[in-house]
Motif scaffolding. Sequence first.
Motif, PDB file in Angstrom:
ATOM      1  N   LEU A 170       0.939  -1.175   0.028  1.00 54.19           N
ATOM      2  CA  LEU A 170      -0.179   0.056   0.068  1.00 54.19           C
ATOM      3  C   LEU A 170       0.846   1.179   0.079  1.00 54.19           C
ATOM      4  N   ASP A 171       0.602   2.207  -0.819  1.00 52.32           N
ATOM      5  CA  ASP A 171       1.429   3.378  -1.056  1.00 52.32           C
ATOM      6  C   ASP A 171       0.878   4.285   0.077  1.00 52.32           C
ATOM      7  N   GLN A 172       1.552   4.464   1.296  1.00 55.67           N
ATOM      8  CA  GLN A 172       0.919   5.077   2.337  1.00 55.67           C
ATOM      9  C   GLN A 172       1.098   6.456   2.075  1.00 55.67           C
ATOM     10  N   ALA A 173       2.190   7.362   1.500  1.00 57.79           N
ATOM     11  CA  ALA A 173       2.278   8.428   1.110  1.00 57.79           C
ATOM     12  C   ALA A 173       1.207   9.014   0.072  1.00 57.79           C
ATOM     13  N   ALA A 174       1.103   8.239  -0.791  1.00 60.23           N
ATOM     14  CA  ALA A 174      -0.112   8.549  -1.847  1.00 60.23           C
ATOM     15  C   ALA A 174      -1.533   8.632  -1.300  1.00 60.23           C
ATOM     16  N   LEU A 175      -1.546   7.584  -0.411  1.00 56.42           N
ATOM     17  CA  LEU A 175      -3.174   7.596   0.432  1.00 56.42           C
ATOM     18  C   LEU A 175      -3.103   9.005   1.277  1.00 56.42           C
ATOM     19  N   ALA A 176      -2.163   9.155   1.935  1.00 59.38           N
ATOM     20  CA  ALA A 176      -2.031  10.419   2.807  1.00 59.38           C
ATOM     21  C   ALA A 176      -2.385  11.722   2.013  1.00 59.38           C
ATOM     22  N   SER A 177      -1.565  11.745   0.939  1.00 63.46           N
ATOM     23  CA  SER A 177      -1.649  12.923  -0.021  1.00 63.46           C
ATOM     24  C   SER A 177      -3.372  13.040  -0.411  1.00 63.46           C
ATOM     25  N   ARG A 178      -4.047  12.241  -0.327  1.00 65.16           N
ATOM     26  CA  ARG A 178      -5.470  12.316  -0.917  1.00 65.16           C
ATOM     27  C   ARG A 178      -6.354  12.446   0.369  1.00 65.16           C
ATOM     28  N   MET A 179      -5.856  12.218   1.670  1.00 64.94           N
ATOM     29  CA  MET A 179      -6.726  12.134   2.693  1.00 64.94           C
ATOM     30  C   MET A 179      -7.028  13.748   2.983  1.00 64.94           C
ATOM     31  N   GLN A 180      -7.825  14.339   2.217  1.00 63.19           N
ATOM     32  CA  GLN A 180      -7.733  15.732   2.658  1.00 63.19           C
ATOM     33  C   GLN A 180      -9.259  16.299   2.290  1.00 63.19           C
TER      34      GLN A 180
END
Length: 180
Positions: A170-180
């Motif tokens: 799972l791409d943690q950074a990519a998911l984090a960047s979309r959690m807005q």
Amino acid sequence: GPWTLGTGDQNLALKAGAQAGIVIDKTHTFGGAYTGVVFGFTQAAANTFMNTNYLNNNLEASNGGSLAFSRSIGKTGYGTGTVITVKNADGTVAATYVVVIFGDADGNGLINGQDTTAVQAAVNVASTYANNSVQRMAANCQNVAVAVVMHNLNGQDTTAVKNHVNGTKLDQAALASRMQ
């Protein structure tokens, strides 16, 4: 936007040279229980998330104080639900942040078959995790909808965790960047 990227607040900050993709988010306080949430941590090796050195290498108290980490749920490592307590120089508590690892729904610091089961249960029964909970945020592993934090969990979230267990991280950074 609401993000605090790279600078943190007056209490918690990313260290110079910190791993890319870590987000210090003060928008989501989980009902006011925390100052915010920190997510976007990546794995150093297969099924290995954070330890104290990793956290200290990426985060710092920017108020002249110190950081303390508690495994509030996890047994094998720091995972979803880990609390980062930021203390002032005099030892008083300045802020508390909670960690979310996408896919680590059970909070033990690993993403494995137990998480697949946990996410699938949340998909099947909407009330398994409270809408405003770290576990529900952690179960959002696929279609993180922009501007909707706790999107409706679905089979794609379960599939994403299964794929992770089978070797596609799972791409943690990519998911984090979309959690807005």
